[in-house]
Design an enzyme around this catalytic site. Structure first.
Site, mmCIF file in Angstrom:
data_model
loop_
_atom_site.group_PDB
_atom_site.id
_atom_site.type_symbol
_atom_site.label_atom_id
_atom_site.label_comp_id
_atom_site.label_asym_id
_atom_site.label_seq_id
_atom_site.Cartn_x
_atom_site.Cartn_y
_atom_site.Cartn_z
ATOM 1 N N ARG A 309 0.996 -1.268 -0.316
ATOM 2 C CA ARG A 309 -0.016 -0.009 -0.001
ATOM 3 C C ARG A 309 0.724 1.351 0.110
ATOM 4 N NH1 ARG A 309 -5.497 -1.700 3.480
ATOM 5 N NH2 ARG A 309 -4.849 -3.879 3.446
ATOM 6 N N ASP A 438 -2.890 -16.154 -2.063
ATOM 7 C CA ASP A 438 -3.358 -15.726 -3.286
ATOM 8 C C ASP A 438 -2.225 -14.986 -4.097
ATOM 9 O OD1 ASP A 438 -3.382 -13.761 -1.435
ATOM 10 O OD2 ASP A 438 -5.161 -12.737 -1.706
ATOM 11 N N THR A 662 -0.272 -5.771 -6.191
ATOM 12 C CA THR A 662 -1.473 -6.465 -5.544
ATOM 13 C C THR A 662 -2.304 -5.399 -4.949
ATOM 14 O OG1 THR A 662 -2.308 -8.454 -4.655
ATOM 15 C CG2 THR A 662 -0.628 -7.056 -3.379
HETATM 16 C C1 DMJ Z 1 -5.669 -5.927 -0.843
HETATM 17 O O1 DMJ Z 1 -4.853 -5.273 0.301
HETATM 18 C C2 DMJ Z 1 -4.662 -6.385 -1.817
HETATM 19 O O2 DMJ Z 1 -5.468 -6.600 -2.779
HETATM 20 C C3 DMJ Z 1 -4.522 -7.860 -1.413
HETATM 21 O O3 DMJ Z 1 -3.702 -8.510 -2.215
HETATM 22 C C4 DMJ Z 1 -5.525 -8.559 -0.737
HETATM 23 N N1 DMJ Z 1 -6.211 -7.867 -0.051
HETATM 24 C C5 DMJ Z 1 -6.562 -6.609 -0.331
HETATM 25 C C6 DMJ Z 1 -7.946 -6.411 -1.195
HETATM 26 O O4 DMJ Z 1 -8.879 -7.373 -0.797
#
Ligand code: DMJ
Length: 672
Positions: A309, A438, A662
């Protein structure tokens, strides 16, 4: 003596004089009287002469009769031809030989007869006439044949005439057929011309309709884009008013929540504002970053969350804006996170005190989450590239190198935990594409893309993992036969699927776009449908956090949702995948699905005083039960992907130039 000489002469007077009576009786008496007046010698001479004449006449009679017998036939034929052309005449009579043909010759001819019977009735050659006669006969016969051929209705040759007639009729038929073809060709040309005209008209109409549709689609897309900007403004309004500079907005209570105390939502949202062209909002946020943001704080932060983030957000904002403020901040936070890698195994701890420079695992375990330690690579690799300091990349590459070789995978699928002391997987035998695993799969592919598709070990692991998903985790639901990704626990399949798994359609599509097998795209489409159904089959039209698919025949609906799993955290994964699927397929249904989801977010999660909230129950439209929390990823990811989904500009974060981390922060694909 002169009187005797007169007596020896014969004087025959046939006509009398005086009273002329021409009756038969008078002529008979007169002839008898004269005969009696003749001398014996005269009478004998006359009788001799008569006898001589008779003998001569008899001797020449046949040729004369034949001569006169042939002539009238020809004349009759000519007459017949003129008068009665259809009268049948026997071919043999017409060319009757003057003498019969010798049997041998006749036999020879018969043995070589060819063609239809009529053609075989040809006149035999004559043997008793001169060559001239033969020639004349032949010429005459040929002339006659020619004449007859000139007059095809003369049917003395019977079958030949019929054959000729058939040929003529056939010719006629061919001519007629040719004519018909010509007519047909004409008709086709005319039809073609008409069709061309029609096609042109049609094309014109279609073009006009397409233009019209294009216009209305454009209008639609513009209004949808504006709706996303409105949604962002509304979220930003709540954040600005009640949570400015804090990590997260609590929109119901009009307050904020702290996690790291680093203005998480604001940093996460920086590049979204830039992409959505929300200049005013961006500028005020930038001022905050410039004047308020400090990482020199005695706080524990989660390595993974702060990397994706904060580090990710700052790096992408630097790339989009070129403003080194963001690069400096990125370098600062990146450096402060490095203590996390000081572990016996080099598998990082989950938490770091960025003020003290210390790191540690969670209190209850020495394990880290596999997804967390393998989904920080894009950011640290990029930081090394930008700063020319290889330590960042070295640290994350080491993790990948170790995980690549680790025991405990199944067909490329990885367990969810890894021990920071031993560097080994723990909690073996449990496999999921959801929480805790994931983004391991996502980052295998994306690192390979980021590095220019050279790191084949990453690609191999990714492809093997997708095969592992297909082999172990893919199943179909009932009744709609939706393809879903379940979980495996010690060989036991569970039809449980986290909403988090919905990143997978987008990642599969991205891989196919970068040259991976086409069946990845097919699977992406199927899973995309499933993820959308996770929304569509809920009463609020919003997906729960986790679903369980029905696999028993006769099930009434495809998904069941447990009470504890009915919440929706404004997660981005389905919208993210819709964006990829639309970018690569241009199928507008993905936009429409996205639009429906956005409307449902507005309907059930929008807080009137500003901001959006997570909800507890997607199955109760009357009371979805707000959680009073707006996750930073709603601004960092969900709204960004909505905007990119509805945007027609493929250069707005080109997928050939950028790879999204991500948390939806675009980082450049490295140049050669
Ligand atoms: C986000 O912080 C990122 O996409 C992470 O990979 C998974 N969780 C959240 C969104 O759901």
């Amino acid at each position: 003596m002169h009187p005797s000489s007169r007596t020896d002469s014969v004087s025959v007077t046939l006509t009398g004089s005086g009273n002329y009576n021409n009756s038969k009786q008078w002529r008979r008496q007169s002839c008898l009287r004269k005969w009696k007046q003749l001398s014996r010698l005269q009478r004998n001479l006359i009788l001799f002469a008569v006898a001589l004449v008779l003998v001569c006449g008899i001797s020449i009679f046949p040729s004369v009769t034949e001569h006169f017998r042939g002539l009238p036939l020809v004349l009759k034929e000519e007459v017949d031809l003129d008068v009665a052309p259809k009268v049948l005449l026997e071919p043999a009579k017409r060319h009757m030989p003057l003498l019969p043909e010798p049997p041998s010759e006749k036999h020879r001819r018969a043995g070589h007869k060819r063609g239809p019977p009529g053609l075989q009735n040809r006149p035999p050659k004559t043997r008793n006439v001169s060559d001239t006669q033969i020639e004349e006969n032949q010429q005459q016969a040929k002339k006659q044949e020619d004449d007859d051929e000139q007059k095809p209705l003369v049917n003395w040759r019977g079958a030949i005439i019929e054959a000729d007639q058939a040929v003529i009729e056939a010719d006629q038929a061919v001519i007629e057929a040719d004519q018909a073809i010509i007519e047909a060709d004409k008709a086709i040309i005319e039809a073609d011309q008409a069709t061309e005209v029609g096609t042109v008209k049609d094309a014109g109409n279609k073009l006009a309709a397409a233009k019209q549709e294009d216009h209305s689609n454009k209008d639609l897309d513009v209004s949808r884009l504006e709706a996303v900007r409105d949604a962002f403004r509304h979220a930003w309004k709540g954040y600005k008013e009640f949570a400015w500079g804090q990590d997260e907005l609590k929109p119901i209570s009009k307050s904020f929540g702290e996690w790291f105390g680093l203005g998480l939502t604001l940093i996460d949202a920086l590049d979204t504002m830039w992409i959505l062209n929300l200049k005013e909002e961006f500028e005020e946020a930038k001022v905050w970053v410039s004047t308020e943001l400090s990482f020199n704080k005695n706080v524990d932060v989660n390595l993974f969350e702060s990397t994706i983030r904060i580090l990710g957000g700052l790096l992408s904002t630097y790339h989009l804006t070129g403003d080194t403020l963001f690069l400096d901040k990125a370098k600062d936070i990146g450096t402060r996170l490095m203590p996390a890698f000081n572990t016996p195994s080099k598998i990082p701890y989950s938490d770091v005190n960025i003020g003290k420079g210390t790191a540690h695992p969670p209190r209850w375990t020495s394990d880290s989450t596999v997804a967390e330690v393998t989904s920080i690579q894009l950011e640290f690799r990029e930081l090394s590239r930008l700063t020319q300091d290889s330590r960042y990349q070295a640290a994350v590459d080491e993790i990948m190198g170790k995980v690549h070789k680790l025991e405990g995978k199944q067909d490329g699928l990885v367990p969810m935990f890894i021990n920071t002391n031993t560097g080994q997987f723990t909690h073996l035998g449990v496999f999921t594409l959801g929480a805790r695993a994931d983004s391991y799969y996502e980052y295998l592919l994306k690192q390979w893309i980021q590095g220019g598709k050279k790191e084949t070990g990453l690609l191999e692991d990714y492809q093997q993992a997708i095969e592992g998903v297909k082999k172990n985790l893919l199943k179909k639901s009932s009744p709609s036969s939706l393809t879903f990704v379940g979980e495996l626990s010690h060989g036991q399949f569970s039809p449980k699927m986290d909403h988090l798994v919905c990143f997978l359609p987008g990642t599969l599509a991205l891989g196919a776009h970068h040259g991976l097998p086409a069946d990845h795209m097919e699977l992406a489409k199927q899973l995309m449908e499933t993820c959308y159904q996770m929304y569509a089959q809920m009463e609020t039209g919003l997906s729960p956090e986790i679903v369980h698919f029905n696999m028993h025949e006769g099930s009434i609906q495809d998904v069941d949702v447990k009470l504890a799993d009915r919440h929706n955290l404004l997660r981005p994964e389905t919208v993210e995948s819709l964006f990829y699927l639309y970018r690569f397929t241009k199928d507008r249904k993905y936009r429409d699905w996205g639009w429906t989801i956005l409307q449902n977010f507005n309907k059930y999660t929008k807080v009137s005083t500003g901001g959006y909230t997570s909800i507890n129950n997607v199955r109760d439209p009357a009371y979805p039960s707000p959680r009073d929390k707006m996750e930073s990823f709603f601004l960092g990811e969900t709204l960004k992907y909505f905007y990119l989904l509805f945007s027609d500009d493929p250069e707005l974060v080109s997928l050939d130039k950028y790879v999204f981390n991500t948390e939806a922060h675009p980082l450049p694909i490295w140049p050669e």
